[in-house]
Design an enzyme around this catalytic site. Structure first.
Site, PDB file in Angstrom:
ATOM      1  CG  ASP A 188      -2.888   5.106  -3.945  1.00  0.00           C
ATOM      2  OD1 ASP A 188      -2.404   5.061  -2.891  1.00  0.00           O
ATOM      3  OD2 ASP A 188      -2.808   6.076  -4.676  1.00  0.00           O
ATOM      4  CG  HIS A 211      -2.169   0.727   1.060  1.00  0.00           C
ATOM      5  ND1 HIS A 211      -2.513   1.486  -0.179  1.00  0.00           N
ATOM      6  CD2 HIS A 211      -3.091   1.058   1.905  1.00  0.00           C
ATOM      7  CE1 HIS A 211      -3.514   1.917   0.227  1.00  0.00           C
ATOM      8  NE2 HIS A 211      -4.066   1.779   1.210  1.00  0.00           N
TER       9      HIS A 211
END
Length: 510
Positions: free
Chosen positions: A485, A481
């Protein structure tokens, strides 16, 4: 003669290092493989051994200097040109040879055969040492050229060492369980003729320095000792990652930066086991490969901001297409048409649209890859390995199936080389072959994405207002992450789903 001391290979993507500590100064006498200095990179600490015995003549790169790969660090005046003082040292060392070794060498030379050294072969990029796992031959055994003498274990793969010539195995200098550096000496053999049998009461002698459990006094890196003294830290508080557990400066820094455990947090010792249970237990030392798998997977959890997103795919169209063409495909290409080529193609297609899933973090940079080196996770008797299919994005279905079949067989046979498991940009893991219905795959650093495939299971699905039975598979994408995204991760999975539910999209590049 002057020997140059240069910066060794620092590892994949590492191009420079800083000179941390010099352990010797100009004029000091050094022996071959004795540590001269220590370099620090942004990833690891690297020790630089002396390439020859002699005197350290000149230091070119001082402490604190930044140097590139293969840059000149220093020069050594070789033993033969170092003057009378060093000659005395050499003679003194030679005089310490045991009488038995002298007799043994004498016997071998008397047989007329040439003595050939058995050396550790090239172990692969960034691999500097191996552990002697098994000797298949004993001293005095006759061997044929290229016959396997022993097996070495590195932190990635097992390496077989063949006989460099036909003859008789003489002296084994690296025993089972010993750790030896790349290019180190494993033993000697006599080409042709026959070597004398060792006396039954003689234990094998080794010129190698004791390692592993036999090494009681392991000298820590001077820079590490200095830092521990400054920070008032004892060696018991630091876990050494250097050779034979040697504590490096990086280990001390890690110990300092590690969060303090609560008083109740220390790992509890193993609970006492009843005697009748203990008698039925078996304790086996982890292989280097298994230790590395454990370390890398834990490092992955500690380093990446890992999340997993899920979807499901209707496999009806892929299964129908495979059923229709599998016989013709195998007849023409000589390989079975499986599901992996469809998934590989679908992932390559999706990675073009969501390139961050095919990228990696390097310091404060994001490195985008304009190619796909697809890692295909494979379970083997010794553990999980991930052979890499290079440039999978430019391969046909048949080329992908052939590459997966060939590398899968080599993985199960333990024949993969280090280079075949390096450089992957994305990974596919098929837990479905073992019956897994759902799981969260773990990232294979430094990659930022891994796709988990699962078992195909018929389930009732609502399609166009009607309940029908369809072959369904859950898909799981684990991603970093920090650079991927949620939108990108979901988009990637949706594109894979679309391509598999309508394979014609792959042909149309849609």
């Amino acid at each position: 003669m002057t020997i140059e001391v240069r910066v060794p290979t620092l590892g994949e993507s590492v191009t420079e290092a800083t000179v941390a500590t010099w352990f010797k100064k100009p004029g000091d006498t050094v022996t071959e493989d004795e540590m001269l200095c220590e370099l620090e990179t942004d990833k690891v600490t690297v020790e630089v051994p002396s390439p020859a015995s002699g005197k350290l003549a000149e230091i070119v790169a001082q402490e604190g200097d930044t140097v590139g790969v293969d840059a000149l660090l220093a020069s050594i005046a070789e033993e033969g040109n170092a003057g009378p003082e060093e000659t005395k040292v050499k003679e003194s060392v030679s005089a310490q040879k045991t009488e038995d070794d002298a007799e043994y060498a004498e016997e071998i030379s008397g047989k007329g055969g040439e003595t050939v050294d058995i050396m550790v072969p090239t172990l692969g990029e960034s691999v500097t040492e191996a552990t002697v796992s098994t000797w298949f031959k004993s001293e005095g055994d006759n061997v044929a050229q290229d016959e396997i003498l022993c097996e070495l274990e590195t932190d990635k793969v097992s390496v077989e060492v063949p006989a460099p010539a036909a003859g008789t195995l003489g002296k084994i200098t690296a025993q089972e369980g010993e750790t030896i550096e790349a290019g180190g000496k494993l033993g000697e053999m006599t080409s042709g003729g026959a070597a004398p049998a060792k006396k039954s009461g003689d234990a094998p002698k080794s010129d190698a320095k004791p390692t592993g459990d036999g090494q009681k006094d392991v000298e820590n890196a001077p820079s590490a000792n200095k830092l521990m003294a400054e920070k008032n830290i004892s060696a018991d508080q630091v876990t050494g990652t250097g050779r034979d557990g040697r504590i490096m400066k990086e280990d001390v820094l890690n110990a300092i930066s590690a969060p303090k455990a609560a008083p109740s947090a220390p790992a509890a010792p193993r609970a006492p086991v009843p005697a009748d249970d203990a008698a039925r237990e078996e304790r086996v030392k982890m292989t280097r490969l298994r230790q590395t798998i454990a370390k890398r997977l834990k490092d992955s959890q500690n380093t990446a901001a890992m999340l997993t997103t899920y979807n499901e795919v209707d496999m009806t169209e892929v299964m129908a297409l495979r059923k229709e063409y599998k016989d013709l495909f195998e007849k023409k290409h000589g390989v079975r048409l499986g599901f992996m080529s469809f998934f590989t193609k679908a992932c390559c297609h999706a990675l073009k649209e969501v390139p961050e899933v095919n990228a990696e973090i390097d310091g404060t940079d994001i490195v985008y890859k304009n190619f796909v080196h697809m890692g295909v996770a494979a379970g083997t008797p010794t553990g999980l390995v991930v052979p890499v299919i290079r440039d999978a994005d430019s391969m046909s279905f048949a080329e992908i199936e052939k590459a997966i079949a060939e590398k899968g067989k080599r993985a199960r046979d333990g024949k993969l080389s280090m280079s075949e498991m390096q450089g992957g940009t994305f990974t596919i893991s098929n837990g479905g072959v073992y019956g897994s219905l759902m799981s969260s795959p773990i990232l294979n650093p430094p990659q930022s994405g891994i796709l988990g495939m699962h078992k195909i299971q018929e389930r009732p699905m609502a399609i166009n207002g009607q309940v029908v039975i369809r072959p369904m598979m859950y898909l799981a994408l684990s991603y970093d992450h920090r650079i991927v995204d949620g939108k990108g991760a979901v988009t990637f999975l949706v594109r894979v789903k679309e391509a598999l539910e309508d394979p014609r999209r792959l042909l149309m590049d849609l």
